[in-house]
Design an enzyme around this catalytic site. Structure first.
Site, mmCIF file in Angstrom:
data_model
loop_
_atom_site.group_PDB
_atom_site.id
_atom_site.type_symbol
_atom_site.label_atom_id
_atom_site.label_comp_id
_atom_site.label_asym_id
_atom_site.label_seq_id
_atom_site.Cartn_x
_atom_site.Cartn_y
_atom_site.Cartn_z
ATOM 1 N N GLY A 40 50.815 42.760 51.489
ATOM 2 C CA GLY A 40 51.142 42.383 50.214
ATOM 3 C C GLY A 40 49.686 42.052 49.283
ATOM 4 O O GLY A 40 49.857 42.364 48.086
ATOM 5 N N TRP A 69 48.443 45.316 48.291
ATOM 6 C CA TRP A 69 49.258 45.917 47.335
ATOM 7 C C TRP A 69 48.759 45.643 46.116
ATOM 8 O O TRP A 69 48.792 46.360 45.040
ATOM 9 C CB TRP A 69 50.740 45.315 47.413
ATOM 10 C CG TRP A 69 51.440 46.078 46.418
ATOM 11 C CD1 TRP A 69 52.323 47.155 46.261
ATOM 12 C CD2 TRP A 69 51.750 45.343 45.137
ATOM 13 N NE1 TRP A 69 52.905 47.172 45.066
ATOM 14 C CE2 TRP A 69 52.886 46.188 44.434
ATOM 15 C CE3 TRP A 69 51.598 44.121 44.417
ATOM 16 C CZ2 TRP A 69 53.254 45.908 43.161
ATOM 17 C CZ3 TRP A 69 51.982 43.803 43.052
ATOM 18 C CH2 TRP A 69 52.940 44.649 42.442
ATOM 19 N N HIS A 70 47.957 44.322 45.729
ATOM 20 C CA HIS A 70 47.712 43.915 44.527
ATOM 21 C C HIS A 70 46.147 44.463 44.076
ATOM 22 O O HIS A 70 45.961 44.624 42.802
ATOM 23 C CB HIS A 70 47.557 42.475 44.554
ATOM 24 C CG HIS A 70 48.701 41.446 44.612
ATOM 25 N ND1 HIS A 70 49.624 41.371 45.634
ATOM 26 C CD2 HIS A 70 49.276 41.108 43.530
ATOM 27 C CE1 HIS A 70 50.445 40.466 45.315
ATOM 28 N NE2 HIS A 70 50.479 40.447 44.001
ATOM 29 N N GLY A 71 45.654 45.187 44.879
ATOM 30 C CA GLY A 71 44.281 45.696 44.616
ATOM 31 C C GLY A 71 43.470 46.029 45.790
ATOM 32 O O GLY A 71 43.553 45.801 46.810
ATOM 33 N N PHE A 128 47.449 46.269 38.644
ATOM 34 C CA PHE A 128 48.033 46.648 39.704
ATOM 35 C C PHE A 128 48.954 47.879 39.705
ATOM 36 O O PHE A 128 49.541 48.193 40.933
ATOM 37 C CB PHE A 128 48.786 45.451 40.278
ATOM 38 C CG PHE A 128 47.954 44.254 40.435
ATOM 39 C CD1 PHE A 128 46.280 44.358 40.824
ATOM 40 C CD2 PHE A 128 48.282 43.222 39.660
ATOM 41 C CE1 PHE A 128 45.458 43.197 40.756
ATOM 42 C CE2 PHE A 128 47.196 41.957 39.808
ATOM 43 C CZ PHE A 128 46.058 42.205 40.085
#
Length: 464
Positions: free
Chosen positions: A319, A322-324, A464
């Protein structure tokens, strides 16, 4: 095209008029064209990726549904997921993994270099990729039937209110509304306009006004006192919440005007009494996605405590990534994985505090809030060096009075919105106020936005 732009101010009425007057299937074709115009306004070349994802997953859904044997269904699913993850991985993580590999070789004493590709990150690719993947998985699980018409599915992928920053919708919730939208009533119009007003208020009067101070403090934490660093951490905590939840409010409001109801994505997360509860309230669509398509398939909590802690850590690390494409995001996710694992180990549940004293619940809320604040430092810092200087500067405890009253003032402004919503369980609770209270309050907010609005400032989650 930004929600807080003149272009969108012209775009939205045109879409509402077109959708309102066009009948049947022409409505969805017009809505699809609107989605492509909205997305293409950033860079029309990336429409090809949107089309490619749409065609791959629409075809995969039909093939899985019509396949007669399990092996074929599984092969189509794997092909679809592989295609989506390859596209996402190339555009978002190619340079990250190459750079990390070179750094590892240098650490081992091996000199290597690799040219960094000039790859532009398509806006919203993480959001629409996850949304499209969930459709194929749900068809494979026999939870939904595939869309019959390509343009209906294409609208589901390119639905402009939530296309670039969520919420990440499920086909079982959004597709039926696209195929047969509800009639737009006066109640839905009032709901939509109020949600938009609240969203723009959070964005322009809180998030955008905090942004310059946050940028200044995080740009050079080595020369800041502990008090200023604490102020910066608080300000970013408020900024990212108002920026992202503000976007969601606007998206939900616009969607109400189109006769479509988007899922709730934020539910006053900073009032949570545990990290577990925080993730049930923060970016709820992503939390549910990670739970249903990653955590539970990994085994969830079905195989004992240590397997549960492993699954929590893996889910939160992914997770974070996923953001960066940065290790700071991975650390941010890892911190939350540790928080969740420790809470589970200690048997901490939000519901267990429901019968305790008000002071106890407030204490738990403040502790949860500050654990979140600590993790946000890694999320905001551009690299580990900045995060290290930030944390060591905080630990010095110098000039704490420099924090000033502003964090409390900003928190109070947010609570004016969040507390009534939380207590009532209704995000449009302000519609219950008499008109002679609503009218001047809304007029004052609109005037303040015109007076203090920071212009066309992009939303944080667009990256993102």
């Amino acid at each position: 095209m930004l929600f807080n732009s003149l272009a969108f101010l012209c775009f939205l009425p045109a879409v509402l008029i077109g959708v309102g007057f066009l009948p049947g299937t022409w409505r969805n074709r017009f809505l699809l064209a609107a989605g492509y115009v909205f997305y293409g306004s950033w860079d029309w070349r990336f429409l090809c990726l949107l089309w490619l994802s749409t065609i791959i997953d629409f075809t995969a859904g039909r093939l899985i549904y019509s396949a007669r044997d399990v092996r074929t269904r599984k092969l189509v699913l794997i092909a679809s997921l592989s295609a989506n993850l390859t596209i996402l991985g190339f555009f978002k993580y190619c340079n990250f993994f190459v750079g990390s590999a070179v750094g590892l070789l240098h650490a081992l004493g091996l000199h290597a270099s690799a040219p960094m590709l000039s790859i532009v990150l398509p806006i919203g690719i993480s959001f629409y990729t996850f949304q499209s993947m969930s459709y194929v998985i749900d068809v494979y699980r026999n939870e939904i039937k595939p869309a019959k018409r390509l343009w209906d599915y294409a609208v589901y992928v390119a639905y402009f209110p939530q296309l670039v920053a969520g919420p990440i919708e499920r086909a079982g919730h959004l597709l039926p509304q696209i195929i047969a939208p509800a009639r737009v009533t006066a109640e839905r119009i009032n709901t939509g306009l109020l949600l938009m007003l609240l969203g723009f208020t959070k964005k322009t009067l809180i998030a955008d006004l905090l942004a310059p101070e946050v940028d200044r403090i995080f740009a050079d934490p080595r020369h800041m006192s502990s008090g200023m660093l604490l102020r910066g951490a608080y300000f970013f905590t408020f900024q990212i919440y108002c920026d992202f939840s503000g976007y969601t409010d606007i998206a939900r409001g616009v969607s109400e005007l189109l006769g479509i109801r988007l899922r709730l994505n934020f539910d006053q997360p900073y009032l949570a009494q545990s990290i577990t509860e925080f993730w049930r309230r923060w970016h709820m669509s992503l939390s549910a996605w990670l739970r249903d398509y990653l955590y539970i398939p990994l085994g969830g909590n079905r195989s004992g405590d240590w397997a549960t802690y492993r699954n929590l850590m893996l889910t939160m690390l992914i997770g974070g990534l996923w953001h960066g494409a940065s290790w700071t995001f991975v650390v941010w996710g890892g911190l939350h994985g540790v928080y969740l694992s420790v809470e589970r180990m200690l048997g901490i549940r939000a519901t267990s505090a429901a019968t305790r004293s008000v002071a106890f619940r407030v204490g738990r809320t403040l502790l949860t809030f500050h654990l979140v604040v600590l993790a946000w430092i890694f999320f905001r810092a551009p690299d580990f060096a900045t995060a290290f200087h930030y944390l060591t500067g905080l630990a010095r405890l110098t000039h704490l009075s420099a924090v000033g009253p502003w964090p409390v003032i900003v928190a109070a402004a947010i609570l004016i919105i969040d507390l009534p919503q939380s207590i009532s369980g209704d995000h449009v609770v302000f519609l219950r106020l008499p008109w002679w209270v609503q009218s001047p309050a809304y007029a004052a907010l609109c005037f303040a936005m015109l007076l203090y609005g920071g212009g066309e400032v992009p939303f944080i989650y667009f990256q993102f």
